[in-house]
Design a protein around this motif. Structure first.
Motif, PDB file in Angstrom:
ATOM      1  N   GLY A   5     -27.997   7.044   2.928  1.00 26.84           N
ATOM      2  CA  GLY A   5     -28.347   6.316   1.715  1.00 26.84           C
ATOM      3  C   GLY A   5     -27.239   5.334   1.413  1.00 26.84           C
ATOM      4  O   GLY A   5     -26.071   5.594   1.671  1.00 26.84           O
ATOM      5  N   GLU A   6     -27.626   4.215   0.852  1.00 26.50           N
ATOM      6  CA  GLU A   6     -26.662   3.155   0.584  1.00 26.50           C
ATOM      7  C   GLU A   6     -25.555   3.602  -0.377  1.00 26.50           C
ATOM      8  O   GLU A   6     -24.380   3.310  -0.161  1.00 26.50           O
ATOM      9  N   LYS A   7     -25.928   4.303  -1.427  1.00 24.24           N
ATOM     10  CA  LYS A   7     -24.944   4.748  -2.417  1.00 24.24           C
ATOM     11  C   LYS A   7     -23.957   5.739  -1.799  1.00 24.24           C
ATOM     12  O   LYS A   7     -22.751   5.644  -2.023  1.00 24.24           O
ATOM     13  N   ILE A   8     -24.459   6.669  -1.014  1.00 24.04           N
ATOM     14  CA  ILE A   8     -23.588   7.653  -0.371  1.00 24.04           C
ATOM     15  C   ILE A   8     -22.643   6.967   0.604  1.00 24.04           C
ATOM     16  O   ILE A   8     -21.448   7.270   0.649  1.00 24.04           O
ATOM     17  N   GLN A   9     -23.168   6.031   1.374  1.00 23.89           N
ATOM     18  CA  GLN A   9     -22.324   5.314   2.332  1.00 23.89           C
ATOM     19  C   GLN A   9     -21.236   4.516   1.623  1.00 23.89           C
ATOM     20  O   GLN A   9     -20.101   4.464   2.076  1.00 23.89           O
ATOM     21  N   LYS A  10     -21.599   3.900   0.500  1.00 24.43           N
ATOM     22  CA  LYS A  10     -20.618   3.125  -0.271  1.00 24.43           C
ATOM     23  C   LYS A  10     -19.492   4.032  -0.763  1.00 24.43           C
ATOM     24  O   LYS A  10     -18.315   3.729  -0.582  1.00 24.43           O
ATOM     25  N   TYR A  11     -19.862   5.166  -1.364  1.00 26.04           N
ATOM     26  CA  TYR A  11     -18.837   6.083  -1.861  1.00 26.04           C
ATOM     27  C   TYR A  11     -17.995   6.653  -0.727  1.00 26.04           C
ATOM     28  O   TYR A  11     -16.783   6.802  -0.857  1.00 26.04           O
ATOM     29  N   ALA A  12     -18.622   6.973   0.387  1.00 26.40           N
ATOM     30  CA  ALA A  12     -17.875   7.509   1.534  1.00 26.40           C
ATOM     31  C   ALA A  12     -16.865   6.481   2.040  1.00 26.40           C
ATOM     32  O   ALA A  12     -15.721   6.826   2.351  1.00 26.40           O
ATOM     33  N   PHE A  13     -17.282   5.229   2.115  1.00 29.78           N
ATOM     34  CA  PHE A  13     -16.368   4.172   2.558  1.00 29.78           C
ATOM     35  C   PHE A  13     -15.226   3.999   1.559  1.00 29.78           C
ATOM     36  O   PHE A  13     -14.062   3.893   1.947  1.00 29.78           O
ATOM     37  N   HIS A  14     -15.543   3.986   0.267  1.00 32.40           N
ATOM     38  CA  HIS A  14     -14.498   3.837  -0.758  1.00 32.40           C
ATOM     39  C   HIS A  14     -13.557   5.030  -0.732  1.00 32.40           C
ATOM     40  O   HIS A  14     -12.342   4.879  -0.923  1.00 32.40           O
ATOM     41  N   TRP A  15     -14.103   6.231  -0.499  1.00 33.76           N
ATOM     42  CA  TRP A  15     -13.290   7.444  -0.414  1.00 33.76           C
ATOM     43  C   TRP A  15     -12.307   7.343   0.751  1.00 33.76           C
ATOM     44  O   TRP A  15     -11.114   7.570   0.602  1.00 33.76           O
ATOM     45  N   ALA A  16     -12.823   6.997   1.914  1.00 33.08           N
ATOM     46  CA  ALA A  16     -11.974   6.910   3.103  1.00 33.08           C
ATOM     47  C   ALA A  16     -10.895   5.842   2.931  1.00 33.08           C
ATOM     48  O   ALA A  16      -9.734   6.061   3.302  1.00 33.08           O
ATOM     49  N   THR A  17     -11.273   4.722   2.358  1.00 33.76           N
ATOM     50  CA  THR A  17     -10.306   3.640   2.123  1.00 33.76           C
ATOM     51  C   THR A  17      -9.231   4.084   1.144  1.00 33.76           C
ATOM     52  O   THR A  17      -8.041   3.838   1.363  1.00 33.76           O
ATOM     53  N   LEU A  18      -9.638   4.745   0.072  1.00 33.98           N
ATOM     54  CA  LEU A  18      -8.676   5.229  -0.927  1.00 33.98           C
ATOM     55  C   LEU A  18      -7.677   6.199  -0.303  1.00 33.98           C
ATOM     56  O   LEU A  18      -6.459   6.030  -0.460  1.00 33.98           O
TER      57      LEU A  18
END
Length: 147
Positions: A5-18
């Protein structure tokens, strides 16, 4: 993070980047605020509210990164300088504390390091010595391969 899902992917990417940026030593407050901004979390407004109004009313307490991530960023920013209080506040909010606590714990660990986890919590872990050995090995290997 196993669902699509787009929202999950966005949060996962932001999490990994953080986490990556925190581990590389970037300013925690800036990184948390930047993550909040990217996820449309109005931290200036939220930081003035009680925890249970933010996590439980504004954001829900259910599992899944798509539900808990904004609340995690809020709690991590609010308790950025006090890892023990961050974990206690998370637990006291109820709901799916396991996922939220895992994410907050990782953020606090990336900011403060393993030694800032209260000894009373670390000492009572099952396989405490093995866990510490694994952490030492991970840190040693990461220092050898630091960019």
């Amino acid at each position: 993070m196993f669902f699509r899902g787009e929202k999950i992917q966005k949060y996962a990417f932001h999490w990994a980047t953080l986490i990556k940026r925190l581990l590389l030593g970037h300013d925690p407050e800036h990184e948390l605020r930047e993550t909040a901004r990217k996820d449309n979390v109005d931290v200036e407004f939220l930081l003035d509210l009680p925890d249970d109004e933010v996590v439980g009313v504004v954001y829900n307490t259910t599992s899944g990164i798509e539900h808990c991530f904004p609340g995690v960023i809020f709690l991590a920013l609010k308790y950025m300088h006090d890892p023990e209080m961050a974990m206690v506040a998370c637990a006291n909010l109820g709901g799916d504390t396991a996922n939220r606590a895992a994410l907050i714990g990782a953020i606090m660990g990336a900011i403060h390091g393993y030694t800032e986890i209260p000894l009373k919590w670390r000492a009572n872990l099952l396989n405490h010595s093995e866990i510490e050995g694994s952490i030492d090995g991970l840190v040693h290997n990461s220092l050898l391969h630091k960019p």
